[in-house]
Design an enzyme around this catalytic site. Structure first.
Site, mmCIF file in Angstrom:
data_model
loop_
_atom_site.group_PDB
_atom_site.id
_atom_site.type_symbol
_atom_site.label_atom_id
_atom_site.label_comp_id
_atom_site.label_asym_id
_atom_site.label_seq_id
_atom_site.Cartn_x
_atom_site.Cartn_y
_atom_site.Cartn_z
ATOM 1 N N ARG A 165 0.831 -1.204 0.000
ATOM 2 C CA ARG A 165 0.000 0.000 0.000
ATOM 3 C C ARG A 165 0.865 1.252 0.000
ATOM 4 N NH1 ARG A 165 -4.965 -1.628 0.072
ATOM 5 N NH2 ARG A 165 -5.492 -3.570 1.139
ATOM 6 N N ASP A 166 0.480 2.219 -0.835
ATOM 7 C CA ASP A 166 1.198 3.503 -0.870
ATOM 8 C C ASP A 166 0.983 4.232 0.457
ATOM 9 O OD1 ASP A 166 2.268 5.465 -3.426
ATOM 10 O OD2 ASP A 166 1.777 6.417 -1.512
ATOM 11 N N ILE A 167 2.045 4.818 0.981
ATOM 12 C CA ILE A 167 1.991 5.470 2.285
ATOM 13 C C ILE A 167 1.194 6.785 2.238
ATOM 14 C CG2 ILE A 167 4.082 6.900 2.095
ATOM 15 C CD1 ILE A 167 4.837 5.895 4.922
ATOM 16 N N ASN A 215 5.340 6.609 -13.438
ATOM 17 C CA ASN A 215 5.926 7.938 -13.585
ATOM 18 C C ASN A 215 7.378 7.835 -14.031
ATOM 19 O OD1 ASN A 215 3.566 9.243 -12.725
ATOM 20 N ND2 ASN A 215 4.123 8.992 -10.578
ATOM 21 N N VAL A 235 10.687 8.078 -6.398
ATOM 22 C CA VAL A 235 11.484 6.930 -5.966
ATOM 23 C C VAL A 235 12.107 6.274 -7.203
ATOM 24 C CG1 VAL A 235 11.505 4.729 -4.742
ATOM 25 C CG2 VAL A 235 9.978 6.559 -3.969
ATOM 26 N N HIS A 245 8.514 1.156 -10.809
ATOM 27 C CA HIS A 245 7.299 0.756 -10.093
ATOM 28 C C HIS A 245 6.066 1.153 -10.862
ATOM 29 C CE1 HIS A 245 8.399 4.818 -8.666
ATOM 30 N NE2 HIS A 245 7.097 5.051 -8.571
HETATM 31 P P1 AMP Z 1 6.550 8.009 -7.656
HETATM 32 O O1 AMP Z 1 6.193 9.395 -7.215
HETATM 33 O O2 AMP Z 1 5.929 7.581 -8.951
HETATM 34 O O3 AMP Z 1 8.043 7.772 -7.620
HETATM 35 O O4 AMP Z 1 5.901 7.050 -6.584
HETATM 36 C C1 AMP Z 1 6.482 6.806 -5.350
HETATM 37 C C2 AMP Z 1 5.380 6.495 -4.400
HETATM 38 O O5 AMP Z 1 5.939 5.862 -3.272
HETATM 39 C C3 AMP Z 1 4.615 7.727 -3.898
HETATM 40 O O6 AMP Z 1 3.240 7.607 -4.243
HETATM 41 C C4 AMP Z 1 4.841 7.679 -2.386
HETATM 42 O O7 AMP Z 1 3.710 8.071 -1.643
HETATM 43 C C5 AMP Z 1 5.187 6.224 -2.161
HETATM 44 N N1 AMP Z 1 5.991 5.976 -0.978
HETATM 45 C C6 AMP Z 1 7.074 6.671 -0.535
HETATM 46 N N2 AMP Z 1 7.558 6.120 0.589
HETATM 47 C C7 AMP Z 1 6.767 5.050 0.862
HETATM 48 C C8 AMP Z 1 6.766 4.076 1.902
HETATM 49 N N3 AMP Z 1 7.667 4.086 2.891
HETATM 50 N N4 AMP Z 1 5.792 3.117 1.867
HETATM 51 C C9 AMP Z 1 4.883 3.092 0.882
HETATM 52 N N5 AMP Z 1 4.850 3.978 -0.134
HETATM 53 C C10 AMP Z 1 5.783 4.954 -0.138
#
Ligand code: AMP
Length: 120
Positions: A35-37, A94, A103, A107
């Site tokens: 799950r996204d945080i 993205n 990140v 993904h």
């Molecule tokens: P992006 O912006 O496409 O690189 O997506 C990265 C996603 O990772 C974002 O939607 C963040 O909210 C998510 N994210 C960052 N840190 C964490 C974490 N510790 N656990 C879960 N999701 C995360």
């Protein structure tokens, strides 16, 4: 650079190593979904390859075609398991800062659980 060298300490690498907690909803030998945080939809999942994949879509090569196909199929499977199939969902990948990527580990976002509105 969207296809920069892989950083073994990026957040998703640390999630894979269980150094950072996450709520996993699916995993197999090749992929993990959690799950996204900071959910941008009622259901917001991240699906990632294990190991050290390209940092973004810009780093993909022909050799990654099978992996990317399985990544999408895994996202579809997880979406179905989460009950999103009937009303639908959105898959997002993205790329780079203009694409909103934060990140640097390849993904796929799975977003659903309610109407999402236009993409842009
Ligand atoms: P992006 O912006 O496409 O690189 O997506 C990265 C996603 O990772 C974002 O939607 C963040 O909210 C998510 N994210 C960052 N840190 C964490 C974490 N510790 N656990 C879960 N999701 C995360």
């Amino acid at each position: 650079m969207p296809d920069a060298e892989y950083d073994r300490n990026n957040i998703f690498a640390r999630i894979l190593r269980n150094e950072i907690p996450s709520t996993r909803v699916y995993e197999d030998d090749e992929f993990v979904a959690f799950r996204d945080i900071a959910p941008a939809a009622p259901v917001h999942l991240i699906v990632i390859p294990r190991g050290e994949p390209p940092t973004s879509p810009a780093g993909l090569t022909e050799a990654d075609a099978g992996m990317v196909g399985r990544l999408v199929l895994t996202a579809v499977r997880v979406a179905a398991e989460q009950g999103l199939s009937e009303r639908g969902y959105r898959l997002v990948m993205n790329c780079g800062d203009h694409g909103g990527q934060s990140v640097a580990h390849l993904h796929l976002h799975v977003l659903g659980g309610g109407p999402l509105g236009p993409v842009a």
